[in-house]
Write an enzyme that holds these catalytic residues in place. Structure first.
Site, short mmCIF file in Angstrom:
data_model
loop_
_atom_site.label_atom_id
_atom_site.label_comp_id
_atom_site.label_asym_id
_atom_site.label_seq_id
_atom_site.Cartn_x
_atom_site.Cartn_y
_atom_site.Cartn_z
N ASN A 125 0.84 -1.21 0.00
CA ASN A 125 0.00 0.00 0.00
C ASN A 125 0.87 1.26 0.00
OD1 ASN A 125 -2.14 1.86 2.01
ND2 ASN A 125 -2.78 1.04 0.08
N ARG A 130 8.10 6.73 -2.69
CA ARG A 130 8.16 6.77 -1.23
C ARG A 130 8.88 5.54 -0.66
NH1 ARG A 130 3.86 5.92 2.60
NH2 ARG A 130 4.98 6.46 4.48
N ARG A 175 4.04 -0.06 8.92
CA ARG A 175 4.94 -1.12 8.50
C ARG A 175 6.10 -1.31 9.46
NH1 ARG A 175 3.66 2.55 4.92
NH2 ARG A 175 2.30 2.02 3.15
N LYS A 217 1.30 -11.79 -1.68
CA LYS A 217 1.99 -10.93 -2.66
C LYS A 217 3.40 -10.60 -2.25
CE LYS A 217 3.18 -7.18 -5.00
NZ LYS A 217 4.25 -6.26 -4.61
N PRO A 234 3.94 -12.78 -8.80
CA PRO A 234 3.27 -11.86 -7.86
C PRO A 234 2.16 -11.07 -8.54
CG PRO A 234 5.66 -11.57 -7.83
CD PRO A 234 5.35 -12.44 -9.00
N ASP A 236 -0.08 -7.86 -8.01
CA ASP A 236 -0.39 -6.61 -7.33
C ASP A 236 -1.53 -5.93 -8.08
OD1 ASP A 236 0.89 -5.91 -9.65
OD2 ASP A 236 1.76 -4.12 -8.81
#
Length: 278
Positions: A125, A130, A175, A217, A234, A236
DNA sequence: ACCCAGGAAATTC
DNA sequence: GAATTTCATGGG
């Protein structure tokens, strides 16, 4: 493929099926920056180098021939014949053929397992710009300074000695506690990253998913980019859109033993063509 | 103000 | 159990 010493590093020739931007700056690693000179500067396996490609000649500044053989050849996956793989998987689906042709210089990096694990925990997310900032601050704060202003990725042992609050300056938000949990479980051996390289795929996935903050994922990305499990696929948000729109009715298994490479072609192609999904 | 970002955990239905 | 909400933070 021949590697020889230059005044400031090494020179490798010939290198086929490699585009540095497509490989280093496509969302599998978050530690490479493109310099004004066009070269890519980054750190892996505790070494800082600058890579640039001129035709089929790869120059790696600040590397020795020994480092090339032991680290960079492996890191860039130069022993695998991507041309042949592209040819093979292009037969699976016409859109995959198109995606592979669009960015034939993509390779799957062989990153350090623990680094891949942490960076993809951070990725959830989140956006690539970033993610890079958080990873940079993580290395500067808790890695070793290996050259002037250049830091290695911190070890699991080092991070296991910290608390989630110690990570607050990273601005990784929720996180933080996931990273600490990953560090503690890897450092203690509760999660065995070596085992993930060879265990049956689903078993390796479950091993990683013992970590809070690692779902399917993130586990798949860790396996693909950190353990070179190129059968990983994966999914996403971009891949979900691509599967729905471009490959309806197909699933990961349909892409075969090189599914991970196919995935990277599709991921990159989709990100470069957002209009396909409007 | 609102939405999204290489998702996953916590909560609710 | 499956669907929805929440989780920090920053950019558009």
């Amino acid at each position: 493929m021949n590697c020889e010493k230059t005044e400031t590093g090494v020179k490798v020739f010939p290198v086929k099926d490699l585009d540095l931007a497509q490989t280093l700056d496509c969302g599998q690693s978050f530690r490479w920056v493109q310099l004004e000179s066009g070269g890519f500067k980054g750190v892996a396996y505790g070494k800082c180098v600058i890579m640039r490609l001129e035709g089929e000649t790869l120059y790696i500044e600040n590397a020795t021939v020994e480092d090339f053989e032991n680290i960079w050849k492996n890191y860039l996956d130069l022993s695998l014949d991507y041309g042949k793989i592209r040819e093979k998987i292009s037969k699976i689906h016409p859109v995959l053929k198109e995606a592979a042709k669009y960015a034939p210089g993509i390779r799957i990096l062989r990153q350090e397992p623990y680094e891949a694990l942490c960076t993809f925990v951070i990725s959830q997310n989140n956006n690539i710009k970033r993610i890079k900032g958080i990873v940079q601050r993580l290395c500067e704060s808790f890695g070793e300074e290996i050259a002037d202003g250049e830091f290695s990725f911190p070890t699991a042992e080092k991070m296991a000695s910290l608390t989630a609050d110690d990570l607050a300056p990273l601005r990784a938000g929720f996180r933080n506690r996931y990273l600490i949990d990953a560090a503690q479980k890897v450092a203690s051996g509760e999660v065995n990253l070596d085992k993930c390289k060879t265990a049956p795929y689903e078993e390796a996935r479950q091993e990683l998913m013992k970590i809070t903050g690692v779902g399917v994922k993130v586990a798949d990305c860790t396996l693909l980019f950190g353990m070179h499990r190129i059968e990983a696929f994966p999914i996403d948000v971009w891949m979900k859109r691509a599967m729905d729109k471009l490959f309806p009715g197909m699933c990961a298994e349909d892409f075969g033993e090189y599914a991970g490479i196919a995935q990277q072609y599709i991921f990159h192609y989709s990100r470069m063509h957002p209009e396909l999904f409007e």
